[in-house]
Scaffold this motif. Structure first.
Motif, short mmCIF file in Angstrom:
data_model
loop_
_atom_site.label_atom_id
_atom_site.label_comp_id
_atom_site.label_asym_id
_atom_site.label_seq_id
_atom_site.Cartn_x
_atom_site.Cartn_y
_atom_site.Cartn_z
N GLY A 176 0.79 -1.22 0.00
CA GLY A 176 0.00 0.00 0.00
C GLY A 176 0.83 1.27 0.00
N GLY A 177 2.02 1.22 -0.60
CA GLY A 177 2.87 2.39 -0.69
C GLY A 177 3.64 2.73 0.57
N ARG A 178 3.56 1.88 1.60
CA ARG A 178 4.26 2.14 2.86
C ARG A 178 5.19 0.98 3.21
N ARG A 179 6.23 1.30 3.93
CA ARG A 179 7.12 0.25 4.42
C ARG A 179 6.48 -0.39 5.65
N ARG A 180 6.29 -1.71 5.59
CA ARG A 180 5.61 -2.43 6.67
C ARG A 180 6.57 -3.24 7.52
N LEU A 219 9.01 -36.37 16.09
CA LEU A 219 8.85 -35.00 16.55
C LEU A 219 9.73 -34.09 15.71
N SER A 220 9.17 -33.04 15.14
CA SER A 220 9.95 -32.05 14.39
C SER A 220 9.48 -30.65 14.75
N ILE A 221 10.44 -29.73 14.79
CA ILE A 221 10.14 -28.32 15.03
C ILE A 221 10.30 -27.59 13.70
N GLU A 222 9.27 -26.87 13.28
CA GLU A 222 9.25 -26.24 11.96
C GLU A 222 9.30 -24.72 12.11
N ARG A 223 10.35 -24.12 11.56
CA ARG A 223 10.44 -22.66 11.56
C ARG A 223 9.55 -22.10 10.46
N PRO A 224 8.88 -20.99 10.71
CA PRO A 224 8.08 -20.38 9.64
C PRO A 224 8.98 -19.88 8.52
N GLY A 225 8.50 -19.97 7.30
CA GLY A 225 9.27 -19.49 6.16
C GLY A 225 9.00 -18.02 5.89
N LEU A 226 9.82 -17.44 5.01
CA LEU A 226 9.64 -16.03 4.66
C LEU A 226 8.29 -15.83 3.96
N HIS A 227 7.84 -16.82 3.21
CA HIS A 227 6.53 -16.72 2.55
C HIS A 227 5.43 -16.49 3.59
N ASP A 228 5.46 -17.29 4.67
CA ASP A 228 4.43 -17.15 5.71
C ASP A 228 4.53 -15.78 6.39
N ALA A 229 5.76 -15.34 6.65
CA ALA A 229 5.93 -14.03 7.28
C ALA A 229 5.44 -12.91 6.38
N PHE A 230 5.73 -13.03 5.07
CA PHE A 230 5.29 -12.03 4.11
C PHE A 230 3.76 -11.94 4.08
N VAL A 231 3.10 -13.09 4.02
CA VAL A 231 1.64 -13.10 4.00
C VAL A 231 1.09 -12.44 5.27
N ARG A 232 1.72 -12.71 6.39
CA ARG A 232 1.28 -12.11 7.66
C ARG A 232 1.46 -10.58 7.63
N ILE A 233 2.62 -10.11 7.17
CA ILE A 233 2.90 -8.67 7.16
C ILE A 233 1.94 -7.94 6.22
N VAL A 234 1.78 -8.48 5.01
CA VAL A 234 0.91 -7.84 4.02
C VAL A 234 -0.55 -7.91 4.47
N GLY A 235 -0.93 -9.04 5.05
CA GLY A 235 -2.30 -9.20 5.53
C GLY A 235 -2.61 -8.24 6.66
N ASP A 236 -1.67 -8.07 7.60
CA ASP A 236 -1.86 -7.12 8.69
C ASP A 236 -2.00 -5.70 8.15
N ALA A 237 -1.18 -5.37 7.12
CA ALA A 237 -1.26 -4.03 6.52
C ALA A 237 -2.62 -3.81 5.88
N ALA A 238 -3.12 -4.82 5.17
CA ALA A 238 -4.42 -4.69 4.51
C ALA A 238 -5.54 -4.52 5.54
N ARG A 239 -5.47 -5.28 6.62
CA ARG A 239 -6.51 -5.17 7.65
C ARG A 239 -6.44 -3.81 8.32
N GLY A 240 -5.22 -3.30 8.54
CA GLY A 240 -5.09 -1.98 9.17
C GLY A 240 -5.67 -0.89 8.30
N GLU A 241 -5.44 -0.97 6.97
CA GLU A 241 -5.99 0.03 6.07
C GLU A 241 -7.51 -0.04 6.01
N ALA A 242 -8.05 -1.27 6.04
CA ALA A 242 -9.49 -1.44 6.01
C ALA A 242 -10.12 -0.85 7.26
N ALA A 243 -9.46 -1.05 8.40
CA ALA A 243 -9.99 -0.50 9.65
C ALA A 243 -9.94 1.02 9.64
#
Length: 311
Positions: free
Chosen positions: A215-219, A287-311
């Motif tokens: 959305g034109g901003r650094r998130r 038993l395995s421990i799975e670190r989140p990938g950059l893809h998941d983090a990106f979706v979270r960051i962009v999704g949070d930005a979209a929700r913030g703009e909608a609010a």
């Protein structure tokens, strides 16, 4: 002219409060950016996020409506143009030129001697596995090969700062590997590299630091590990003796997955839960421990930005 009092050894590029409007729309809305010297720096974002407009302002191709930037110690990015290489998002070469001449021509535009450019071009094509195309006209090359020729033209003059706008777009896997190798070679030579992409796998493998624009901003700004740390780690547990009632001993978000259970790693660690599972007779088959990938983090960051703009 170079502003030596502005030059900082630790930063190749510094931008503050960049704003660009097209009509009533703020395509870039107050972006700050600092690129360390010698780093591979990624600018990530969805389509239409403002990445290309930001890169063009950083290079002085277009002027910001607000804000300032310093590139290689120069207040005006154009004063550093001979020390910069640029691969634009819109590709384009003269179709009647031979590959070697096209690369040398691009180097000459940045001040490289024509004869030296032709020699370097031939060597670079050979090193990239494209020596057979040195005298081929651009129109005879595949789209991917022509794009790689243009990429070589952006680095033939050995720039101190290299900007690549969506460089992997349209490349097949072989040329993607060639490009990743070239980026690493330029970094090892000492160049600072800034590239935009929306393909997380390349950024994850190459970037020392990155920022996410939406959305034109650094998130977000930081390392790949910093981005991953925004999300909790996951665990995948497979019991040795599965039986009814096991869900009561697992975290509330546990879901059945691949013969076991997948859940968010408890904040106080997993050891206590495992002891309870063993004491209850379920045991541990896997038993395995799975670190989140950059893809998941990106979706979270962009999704949070979209929700913030909608609010």
């Amino acid at each position: 002219m170079r502003d030596d009092h502005l030059a900082r050894n630790d930063l190749a590029l510094h931008a503050t409060g960049l704003v660009k409007r097209f009509g009533d729309r703020r395509v870039v809305d107050g972006i700050d950016l600092s690129v360390p010297t010698g780093a591979v720096y990624g600018v990530l974002g969805p389509n239409g996020a403002g990445k290309t407009t930001t890169l063009r302002m950083l290079l002085g191709i277009i002027e910001p409506d607000e804000g300032s930037r310093t590139l290689l110690g120069c207040r005006s990015p154009r004063d550093a143009s001979d020390r910069v290489g640029y691969l634009p998002e819109e590709r384009g070469l003269y179709p009647g030129m031979k590959a070697r001449e096209a690369i040398a021509f691009m180097g000459a535009l940045r001040g490289l001697d024509w004869s030296a450019g032709r020699k370097r071009a031939a060597a670079m094509l050979e090193q990239a596995g494209l020596g057979h195309a040195v005298d081929s006209k651009i129109r005879k090359l595949s789209k991917g090969m022509a794009q790689f020729v243009q990429l070589l033209g952006s680095v033939v003059h050995q720039p101190d700062f290299l900007v690549l706008d969506e460089p992997f777009s349209g490349l097949d896997p072989v040329n993607q590997e060639r490009l990743e190798a070239l980026i690493r070679a330029e970094r090892d030579r000492g160049a600072t590299i800034l590239f935009s992409t929306h393909v997380m796998a390349h950024a994850e493998r190459l970037c020392d630091r990155l920022c996410v624009i939406a959305g034109g901003r650094r998130r977000f700004e930081g390392t790949v590990d910093d981005a991953r740390a925004l999300l909790p780690m996951k665990a995948h547990y497979v019991p040795h003796h599965p039986a009814p009632g096991i869900a009561a001993l697992l975290p509330a978000d546990a879901q059945e997955d691949r013969g076991g259970w997948r859940f968010t790693l408890p904040a106080d660690g997993i050891e206590g839960m495992l002891v309870r599972l063993i004491d209850a007779g379920y045991g541990i088959s896997g038993l395995s421990i799975e670190r989140p990938g950059l893809h998941d983090a990106f979706v979270r960051i962009v999704g949070d930005a979209a929700r913030g703009e909608a609010a």
